[in-house]
Design a protein around this motif. Structure first.
Motif, PDB file in Angstrom:
ATOM      1  N   GLY A  15     -15.375  -4.625  -1.566  1.00 47.64           N
ATOM      2  CA  GLY A  15     -15.949  -3.334  -1.525  1.00 47.64           C
ATOM      3  C   GLY A  15     -16.294  -2.643  -0.382  1.00 47.64           C
ATOM      4  N   GLY A  16     -16.327  -3.560   0.760  1.00 52.89           N
ATOM      5  CA  GLY A  16     -16.731  -3.034   2.029  1.00 52.89           C
ATOM      6  C   GLY A  16     -15.538  -2.425   2.730  1.00 52.89           C
ATOM      7  N   SER A  17     -15.716  -2.078   4.066  1.00 57.34           N
ATOM      8  CA  SER A  17     -14.686  -1.448   4.830  1.00 57.34           C
ATOM      9  C   SER A  17     -14.589  -2.318   6.038  1.00 57.34           C
ATOM     10  N   LEU A  18     -13.542  -1.835   6.710  1.00 63.52           N
ATOM     11  CA  LEU A  18     -13.038  -2.232   8.142  1.00 63.52           C
ATOM     12  C   LEU A  18     -12.156  -1.415   8.831  1.00 63.52           C
ATOM     13  N   ARG A  19     -12.140  -1.206  10.111  1.00 65.77           N
ATOM     14  CA  ARG A  19     -11.285  -0.385  10.875  1.00 65.77           C
ATOM     15  C   ARG A  19     -10.369  -1.197  11.700  1.00 65.77           C
ATOM     16  N   ARG A  43       5.873 -10.665   4.356  1.00 63.59           N
ATOM     17  CA  ARG A  43       5.168  -9.588   5.130  1.00 63.59           C
ATOM     18  C   ARG A  43       5.485  -8.244   4.299  1.00 63.59           C
ATOM     19  N   GLU A  44       4.333  -7.527   4.081  1.00 59.16           N
ATOM     20  CA  GLU A  44       4.389  -6.482   3.254  1.00 59.16           C
ATOM     21  C   GLU A  44       4.029  -5.103   3.794  1.00 59.16           C
ATOM     22  N   PHE A  45       4.789  -4.143   3.556  1.00 59.74           N
ATOM     23  CA  PHE A  45       4.479  -2.835   4.146  1.00 59.74           C
ATOM     24  C   PHE A  45       2.931  -2.183   3.627  1.00 59.74           C
ATOM     25  N   VAL A  46       2.463  -1.518   4.561  1.00 59.83           N
ATOM     26  CA  VAL A  46       1.106  -1.199   4.157  1.00 59.83           C
ATOM     27  C   VAL A  46       0.979   0.558   4.252  1.00 59.83           C
ATOM     28  N   ALA A  47       1.343   0.792   5.710  1.00 61.98           N
ATOM     29  CA  ALA A  47       1.239   2.301   5.840  1.00 61.98           C
ATOM     30  C   ALA A  47       2.158   2.659   7.147  1.00 61.98           C
ATOM     31  N   ALA A  48       2.538   4.123   7.135  1.00 61.84           N
ATOM     32  CA  ALA A  48       3.275   4.315   8.360  1.00 61.84           C
ATOM     33  C   ALA A  48       2.756   5.783   8.626  1.00 61.84           C
ATOM     34  N   ILE A  49       3.112   6.156   9.953  1.00 57.28           N
ATOM     35  CA  ILE A  49       2.723   7.375  10.545  1.00 57.28           C
ATOM     36  C   ILE A  49       3.676   7.925  11.409  1.00 57.28           C
ATOM     37  N   ARG A  50       3.770   9.268  11.522  1.00 55.44           N
ATOM     38  CA  ARG A  50       4.632   9.743  12.426  1.00 55.44           C
ATOM     39  C   ARG A  50       3.929   9.931  13.675  1.00 55.44           C
ATOM     40  N   TRP A  51       4.857   9.948  14.733  1.00 54.38           N
ATOM     41  CA  TRP A  51       4.331   9.865  16.214  1.00 54.38           C
ATOM     42  C   TRP A  51       3.146  11.247  16.489  1.00 54.38           C
ATOM     43  N   SER A  52       3.789  12.191  15.562  1.00 54.72           N
ATOM     44  CA  SER A  52       2.682  13.506  15.747  1.00 54.72           C
ATOM     45  C   SER A  52       1.644  13.280  14.989  1.00 54.72           C
ATOM     46  N   GLY A  53       1.556  12.404  13.988  1.00 55.25           N
ATOM     47  CA  GLY A  53       0.325  12.036  13.146  1.00 55.25           C
ATOM     48  C   GLY A  53       0.286  12.995  11.901  1.00 55.25           C
ATOM     49  N   GLY A  54       1.370  13.979  11.751  1.00 53.56           N
ATOM     50  CA  GLY A  54       1.457  14.860  10.652  1.00 53.56           C
ATOM     51  C   GLY A  54       1.696  14.451   9.333  1.00 53.56           C
ATOM     52  N   ASP A  55       2.549  13.204   9.200  1.00 55.44           N
ATOM     53  CA  ASP A  55       3.082  12.773   8.032  1.00 55.44           C
ATOM     54  C   ASP A  55       2.558  11.376   8.234  1.00 55.44           C
ATOM     55  N   THR A  56       2.228  10.855   6.818  1.00 55.43           N
ATOM     56  CA  THR A  56       1.833   9.581   6.697  1.00 55.43           C
ATOM     57  C   THR A  56       2.476   9.016   5.345  1.00 55.43           C
ATOM     58  N   TYR A  57       2.573   7.937   5.155  1.00 60.24           N
ATOM     59  CA  TYR A  57       3.129   7.122   4.003  1.00 60.24           C
ATOM     60  C   TYR A  57       2.452   5.909   3.666  1.00 60.24           C
ATOM     61  N   LYS A  63      -2.901   3.066  -1.439  1.00 58.97           N
ATOM     62  CA  LYS A  63      -2.886   4.350  -1.490  1.00 58.97           C
ATOM     63  C   LYS A  63      -4.328   4.792  -2.038  1.00 58.97           C
ATOM     64  N   GLY A  64      -5.245   5.736  -1.410  1.00 56.56           N
ATOM     65  CA  GLY A  64      -6.497   6.222  -1.778  1.00 56.56           C
ATOM     66  C   GLY A  64      -7.635   5.258  -1.228  1.00 56.56           C
ATOM     67  N   ARG A  65      -7.352   4.139  -0.808  1.00 59.95           N
ATOM     68  CA  ARG A  65      -8.389   3.175  -0.135  1.00 59.95           C
ATOM     69  C   ARG A  65      -8.268   3.115   1.271  1.00 59.95           C
ATOM     70  N   PHE A  66      -7.046   3.022   1.679  1.00 66.60           N
ATOM     71  CA  PHE A  66      -6.501   3.008   3.296  1.00 66.60           C
ATOM     72  C   PHE A  66      -6.361   4.350   3.862  1.00 66.60           C
ATOM     73  N   THR A  67      -6.522   4.597   5.186  1.00 63.41           N
ATOM     74  CA  THR A  67      -6.086   5.697   5.842  1.00 63.41           C
ATOM     75  C   THR A  67      -5.602   5.319   7.260  1.00 63.41           C
ATOM     76  N   ILE A  68      -4.417   5.713   7.542  1.00 59.30           N
ATOM     77  CA  ILE A  68      -3.602   5.614   8.695  1.00 59.30           C
ATOM     78  C   ILE A  68      -3.891   6.739   9.628  1.00 59.30           C
ATOM     79  N   GLN A  80      -8.168   2.783   8.704  1.00 60.27           N
ATOM     80  CA  GLN A  80      -9.396   2.697   7.915  1.00 60.27           C
ATOM     81  C   GLN A  80      -9.213   1.927   6.762  1.00 60.27           C
ATOM     82  N   MET A  81      -9.906   0.798   6.303  1.00 62.40           N
ATOM     83  CA  MET A  81      -9.604   0.346   5.082  1.00 62.40           C
ATOM     84  C   MET A  81     -11.212   0.344   4.389  1.00 62.40           C
ATOM     85  N   SER A  82     -10.906   0.781   3.230  1.00 59.11           N
ATOM     86  CA  SER A  82     -12.327   0.878   2.401  1.00 59.11           C
ATOM     87  C   SER A  82     -11.942   0.253   0.905  1.00 59.11           C
ATOM     88  N   SER A  83     -13.002   0.121   0.513  1.00 62.98           N
ATOM     89  CA  SER A  83     -13.043  -0.424  -0.942  1.00 62.98           C
ATOM     90  C   SER A  83     -12.155  -1.673  -0.940  1.00 62.98           C
TER      91      SER A  83
END
Length: 121
Positions: A15-19, A43-57, A63-68, A80-83
């Motif tokens: 339930g906690g968070s880490l960054r 090894r498992e994929f978690v998240a990806a981000i464009r160089w511009s930061g405009g697109d994430t996956y 999904k809904g708990r982590f933010t790249i 940022q990892m939550s829940s």
């Protein structure tokens, strides 16, 4: 060539968070991603981000708990990892890619040494 160093892992209760942070040097204008690897698992994929930061996956499992995100002025990417759940326990790695969005580890390069995240129940 890009060199990557992860940091920010640790022990947290469910339930906690880490960054997590991923500091880049060298050739830094890359799309990037986070992966994780639990003991005796692939090894498992978690998240990806464009160089511009405009697109994430995101992987469905986070999904809904982590933010790249990334701050290109600081050459740093974040996760940022939550829940957090016990099943999120793993070594987390960052890497660069020329394929976006790719969930396949072989499309990534410049892997860091990893940072341990342990979620207790």
């Amino acid at each position: 060539q890009v060199q990557l160093v992860e940091s920010g892992g640790g022990l947290v209760q469910a339930g906690g968070s880490l960054r997590l942070s991923c500091a880049a040097s060298g050739r830094t204008f890359n799309d990037m991603g986070w992966f994780r690897q639990a003991p005796e698992k692939e090894r498992e994929f978690v998240a990806a981000i464009r160089w511009s930061g405009g697109d994430t996956y995101y992987a469905d499992s986070v999904k809904g708990r982590f933010t790249i995100s990334r701050d290109n002025a600081k050459n740093t990417m974040y996760l940022q990892m939550s829940s957090l759940k016990p099943e999120d326990t793993a070594v987390y790695y960052c890497a660069a890619t020329g394929v976006f969005p790719s969930i396949v580890a072989r499309d990534y390069y410049g892997w860091g040494q990893g940072t341990q995240v342990t979620v207790s129940s």
